[in-house]
Scaffold this active site. Structure first.
Site, PDB file in Angstrom:
ATOM      1  N   HIS A 120     -13.202  -1.809  -9.430  1.00 12.76           N
ATOM      2  CA  HIS A 120     -13.643  -2.837 -10.368  1.00 12.76           C
ATOM      3  C   HIS A 120     -14.442  -3.890  -9.594  1.00 12.76           C
ATOM      4  O   HIS A 120     -14.498  -3.862  -8.356  1.00 12.76           O
ATOM      5  CB  HIS A 120     -12.428  -3.490 -11.066  1.00 12.76           C
TER       6      HIS A 120
HETATM    7  C1  T46 Z   1      -8.923  -6.931  -6.129  1.00 15.67           C
HETATM    8  C2  T46 Z   1      -8.264  -5.952  -5.209  1.00 15.67           C
HETATM    9  C3  T46 Z   1      -8.621  -6.189  -3.774  1.00 15.67           C
HETATM   10  C4  T46 Z   1      -1.114  -9.673 -11.445  1.00 15.67           C
HETATM   11  O1  T46 Z   1      -0.306  -9.816 -12.370  1.00 15.67           O
HETATM   12  N1  T46 Z   1      -1.513 -10.762 -10.724  1.00 15.67           N
HETATM   13  C5  T46 Z   1      -2.415 -10.652  -9.707  1.00 15.67           C
HETATM   14  O2  T46 Z   1      -2.741 -11.678  -9.090  1.00 15.67           O
HETATM   15  C6  T46 Z   1      -2.956  -9.381  -9.392  1.00 15.67           C
HETATM   16  C7  T46 Z   1      -3.977  -9.223  -8.284  1.00 15.67           C
HETATM   17  C8  T46 Z   1      -2.540  -8.298 -10.132  1.00 15.67           C
HETATM   18  N2  T46 Z   1      -1.634  -8.446 -11.132  1.00 15.67           N
HETATM   19  C9  T46 Z   1      -1.172  -7.251 -11.840  1.00 15.67           C
HETATM   20  C10 T46 Z   1      -2.215  -6.598 -12.703  1.00 15.67           C
HETATM   21  C11 T46 Z   1      -1.835  -5.139 -12.675  1.00 15.67           C
HETATM   22  O3  T46 Z   1      -0.898  -4.884 -13.707  1.00 15.67           O
HETATM   23  O4  T46 Z   1      -0.797  -6.254 -10.893  1.00 15.67           O
HETATM   24  C12 T46 Z   1      -1.136  -4.982 -11.340  1.00 15.67           C
HETATM   25  C13 T46 Z   1      -1.975  -4.208 -10.312  1.00 15.67           C
HETATM   26  O5  T46 Z   1      -3.265  -4.829 -10.209  1.00 15.67           O
HETATM   27  P1  T46 Z   1      -4.630  -4.004  -9.978  1.00 15.67           P
HETATM   28  O6  T46 Z   1      -4.536  -2.686 -10.619  1.00 15.67           O
HETATM   29  O7  T46 Z   1      -5.756  -4.863 -10.411  1.00 15.67           O
HETATM   30  O8  T46 Z   1      -4.620  -3.839  -8.368  1.00 15.67           O
HETATM   31  P2  T46 Z   1      -5.795  -3.327  -7.424  1.00 15.67           P
HETATM   32  O9  T46 Z   1      -5.183  -3.077  -6.105  1.00 15.67           O
HETATM   33  O10 T46 Z   1      -6.573  -2.241  -8.040  1.00 15.67           O
HETATM   34  O11 T46 Z   1      -6.781  -4.606  -7.297  1.00 15.67           O
HETATM   35  C14 T46 Z   1      -6.330  -5.791  -6.677  1.00 15.67           C
HETATM   36  C15 T46 Z   1      -6.788  -7.019  -7.456  1.00 15.67           C
HETATM   37  O12 T46 Z   1      -6.383  -6.906  -8.827  1.00 15.67           O
HETATM   38  C16 T46 Z   1      -8.291  -7.198  -7.447  1.00 15.67           C
HETATM   39  O13 T46 Z   1      -8.617  -8.506  -7.890  1.00 15.67           O
HETATM   40  O14 T46 Z   1     -10.030  -7.371  -5.873  1.00 15.67           O
HETATM   41  O15 T46 Z   1      -6.842  -5.897  -5.357  1.00 15.67           O
END
Ligand code: T46
Length: 324
Positions: free
Chosen positions: A50
């Site tokens: 993303h």
């Molecule tokens: C990014 C990369 C480097 C939260 O509730 N609070 C938060 O601050 C974050 C970051 C995530 N979440 C929840 C949202 C999802 O349900 O945690 C879950 C996993 O998040 P996500 O699928 O977005 O994780 P990544 O590793 O794909 O991405 C993350 C960050 O979301 C993103 O901003 O740049 O790490």
């Protein structure tokens, strides 16, 4: 790559081990609003996929290693993070994919905003469309900054030496705040500046003539798109700069602010005793609006500059001087 770069943090090493401190303003430009960490990633898992519209982040691997593929509509690069004393800055509108996590990797992320689901762009086609629009503006700025006798190029780390030389020249900087002149500090400062440039809050330019000889520097900062205001400063030309180089760079910066960035008012401060600079700014229509014991404060409004530009300075950047 645009909106993305490695940052090296200072390590405090002694016999007991190593320590890295990451401080607001000094090591990271944006105000830190959130940290989160990713760990326990299973072998072969990939994350991310993303972009963010506004969010700025710095990623640090505290242990283990991970690869980050970053992309825009025109560029792509892979960075490896495997050292707690380095970080990867990722600014707005950069697509990221994290992969090749080694077992026990802990990836720490320092972020400029609280979690906001609306800031994510998860559809790649939608991302490419928005990124083309976003980065087009940035490329336009490069085109915009070419005058008749000089052009302006955004400052890079490789400019640290020239910048230090000018900043340590006692005559040139008589009315500027002192710097220690260390190249490493200058490089660090430029690195932090780049993050402000990526988020369009500031543009720091090196002035170069058409024979590619460096002439000096000029900066537009505190760019506030809501208030439509910006500050001009850090204007420093080498002692034997080309005739008109200073005037022309002023015009190019004013054009950039008023006609491209949508700014309506540029402000600047100048030391009360700096008569030469005051006269120079007044020639461009700058008017005093306040003063204190140390400084006088000047402003230039878009309409006032336009009038002066049409009457007096247009030929310099549009080449009309050579038409008759
Ligand atoms: C990014 C990369 C480097 C939260 O509730 N609070 C938060 O601050 C974050 C970051 C995530 N979440 C929840 C949202 C999802 O349900 O945690 C879950 C996993 O998040 P996500 O699928 O977005 O994780 P990544 O590793 O794909 O991405 C993350 C960050 O979301 C993103 O901003 O740049 O790490």
């Amino acid at each position: 790559m645009i909106n993305c770069q490695k940052i090296n943090f200072e390590e405090h090493i002694d016999v007991r081990g190593n320590l890295v401190a990451v401080e607001n303003s000094k090591d990271i430009y944006f105000p830190i609003k959130r940290i989160y960490y990713i760990y326990n990633v299973k072998d072969g898992e990939e994350r991310g996929f993303h972009s963010h519209k506004d969010l700025e982040q710095v990623l640090i691997s505290l242990g283990g290693s991970v690869k980050i593929r970053v992309k825009t509509n025109t560029e792509e690069e892979i960075y490896e993070l495997n050292n707690p004393s380095e970080g990867l800055y990722i600014g707005p509108m950069v697509w990221r994919e994290m992969f090749d996590f080694t077992p026990n990797t802990t990836l720490l992320v320092i972020a400029s905003h609280e979690y906001d689901d609306n800031d994510y762009i998860r559809d790649y086609n939608e991302y490419i469309k928005l990124a083309s629009e976003y980065f087009k503006n940035i490329n336009d700025i490069n085109k915009y900054m070419v005058g008749q006798n000089i052009y302006l190029k955004k400052v890079e780390e490789s400019d640290a030496k020239f910048l230090s030389i000018l900043r340590c020249d006692k005559v040139l900087t008589k009315y500027l705040s002192p710097v220690n002149g260390r190249i490493e500090d200058q490089i660090k400062w430029i690195r932090n500046y780049k993050m402000r440039e990526y988020s369009k809050k500031e543009y720091y330019f090196k002035v170069i003539n058409m024979s590619h000889e460096d002439q000096g520097f000029a900066r537009l900062y505190h760019i506030d798109y809501e208030k439509k205001e910006a500050t001009f400063g850090s204007f420093l030309m080498k002692r034997d700069h080309d005739k008109n180089a200073a005037i022309e760079s002023m015009i190019l910066i004013n054009n950039l602010a008023f006609n491209y960035l949508g700014i309506q008012r540029i402000i600047l401060d100048v030391r009360c005793k700096n008569e030469h600079a005051k006269k120079f700014y007044q020639r461009f229509g700058y008017q005093k609006y306040a003063e204190d014991d140390l400084n006088e404060y000047y402003e230039l409004k878009k309409d006032d500059f336009k009038k002066l530009y049409d009457e007096k300075y247009k030929y310099l950047v549009e080449g009309e001087l050579y038409e008759s």
